[in-house]
Write a protein that holds these residues in place. Structure first.
Motif, PDB file in Angstrom:
ATOM      1  N   THR A 135       0.833  -1.184   0.000  1.00  0.00           N
ATOM      2  CA  THR A 135       0.000   0.000   0.000  1.00  0.00           C
ATOM      3  C   THR A 135       0.876   1.245   0.000  1.00  0.00           C
ATOM      4  OG1 THR A 135      -1.913   1.034   1.062  1.00  0.00           O
ATOM      5  CG2 THR A 135      -0.162   0.231   2.505  1.00  0.00           C
ATOM      6  N   LYS A 169      -2.608   5.669   3.281  1.00  0.00           N
ATOM      7  CA  LYS A 169      -3.790   4.842   3.066  1.00  0.00           C
ATOM      8  C   LYS A 169      -4.225   4.160   4.373  1.00  0.00           C
ATOM      9  CE  LYS A 169      -4.296   5.290  -1.423  1.00  0.00           C
ATOM     10  NZ  LYS A 169      -5.522   5.915  -2.019  1.00  0.00           N
ATOM     11  N   ARG A 170      -5.509   3.881   4.457  1.00  0.00           N
ATOM     12  CA  ARG A 170      -6.040   3.129   5.591  1.00  0.00           C
ATOM     13  C   ARG A 170      -6.046   1.639   5.226  1.00  0.00           C
ATOM     14  NH1 ARG A 170     -10.772   0.981   7.888  1.00  0.00           N
ATOM     15  NH2 ARG A 170     -10.927   1.351  10.133  1.00  0.00           N
ATOM     16  N   SER A 182      -3.557   5.570   8.944  1.00  0.00           N
ATOM     17  CA  SER A 182      -2.828   6.291   7.901  1.00  0.00           C
ATOM     18  C   SER A 182      -1.429   5.672   7.842  1.00  0.00           C
ATOM     19  CB  SER A 182      -2.757   7.780   8.242  1.00  0.00           C
ATOM     20  OG  SER A 182      -2.042   8.493   7.248  1.00  0.00           O
TER      21      SER A 182
END
Lengths: 112, 115
Positions: free
Chosen positions: B13, B17-18, B80
Motif C-alpha cells: 500500500t 492509506k487506511r 494512515s
C-alpha cells in the motif's frame, strides 16, 4: 521493566553439534515459559512449554528446556542438531496469566 | 493448521492509506493478540483482547487501532499507513488457565509493505 533476553542472536552449527540457546526473564511472579520456532516463511509454532512440575521439559523434534527458577532462566537444548532445525527460535514468558513477552529471537543456521 | 487465519497474506500500500488486517479463529479462545515482527526485534505486542468487551494497548500501539467484532474475530487497522509500519504482522490466540499452559496459537502472518 519486564523483559525477556535471548543472548545469542545468530548461531551457526554443523550437523550433529549440540545446541544450547539461552533465555533469561525478569518477572518475579507466576510464569509460564515457552519456546517457539519459526521455520523460514512460516508462522510461529510451539516447541515446548513449562507451566508447573518437572523443570526439565521435553518438546517436539528432540528439543528440551530446563527451567531454573533461581537464575530466571529457561534455556533450550538439543544434543544433536539437523539441517532441518535451521530456523529462528523465540523464548516467551507469560507472567501471571496476563500478556506474553517475547525475546528478540535467535537465528540458527545448521550447515549440512 | 487453519485454526487461526489472517487476511490478506500480503499487502502493498501507499503512505497515508487506511489498511485493515483481519484475523479469525476457530479455537474458541477468548484471548486474541496482534504482534508485529521486525528483523532483530522479535515480536512486539500491538494490542490484545481478553474478551469481546476488553481491548488493551500493547507496547507499540501508536498508529494502530483494533476492533473485536466477535469472540472469533479481531481486526487491526492502520489509519494512515507510514513506511516504518512495513513489517510482518501476526495474530495469535490463547486460552486462559494454568492447567492448559495457555500457549499462544499463531496465524500465518500478513506481510505488509508501505511505500
Amino acid at each position: 521493566a519486564q523483559s525477556v533476553s535471548q543472548h545469542n542472536h545468530h548461531v551457526i552449527l554443523s550437523e550433529a553439534a549440540s545446541l544450547e540457546l539461552g533465555c533469561n526473564y525478569s518477572y518475579g511472579g507466576t510464569v509460564n515459559l515457552f519456546w517457539y520456532v519459526q521455520y523460514p516463511g512460516q508462522h510461529l509454532q510451539l516447541l515446548l512449554k513449562y507451566f508447573s512440575g518437572d523443570p526439565l521439559v521435553k518438546g517436539i523434534k528432540g528439543f528440551e528446556a530446563e527451567f531454573i527458577k533461581s537464575k530466571f532462566s529457561f534455556n533450550l537444548r538439543k544434543p544433536s542438531v539437523q539441517w532441518s532445525d535451521t530456523a529462528e527460535y523465540f523464548c516467551a514468558v507469560n507472567a501471571n496469566f496476563n500478556k506474553f513477552y517475547f525475546g528478540s529471537g535467535t537465528k540458527l543456521n545448521v550447515k549440512p | 493448521d487453519a485454526d487461526v487465519t489472517q487476511t490478506p497474506r500480503n499487502r502493498i500500500t501507499k503512505t497515508g492509506k487506511r489498511i485493515m488486517l483481519e484475523c479469525s479463529q476457530t479455537k474458541g479462545h477468548d484471548r486474541m493478540y496482534w504482534y508485529r515482527q521486525d528483523p532483530g526485534l522479535g515480536l512486539r505486542l500491538i494490542y490484545y483482547s481478553f474478551d469481546v468487551k476488553d481491548i488493551n494497548k500493547g507496547e507499540i500501539s501508536d498508529g494502530y487501532s483494533v476492533s473485536r467484532q466477535a469472540q472469533a474475530k479481531f481486526s487491526l487497522s492502520l489509519e494512515s499507513a507510514i513506511p516504518n509500519q512495513t513489517a510482518l504482522y501476526f495474530c495469535a490466540t490463547s486460552d486462559f488457565g494454568q492447567g492448559a499452559g495457555n500457549e499462544q496459537f499463531f496465524g500465518p502472518g500478513t506481510r505488509l509493505t508501505v511505500l
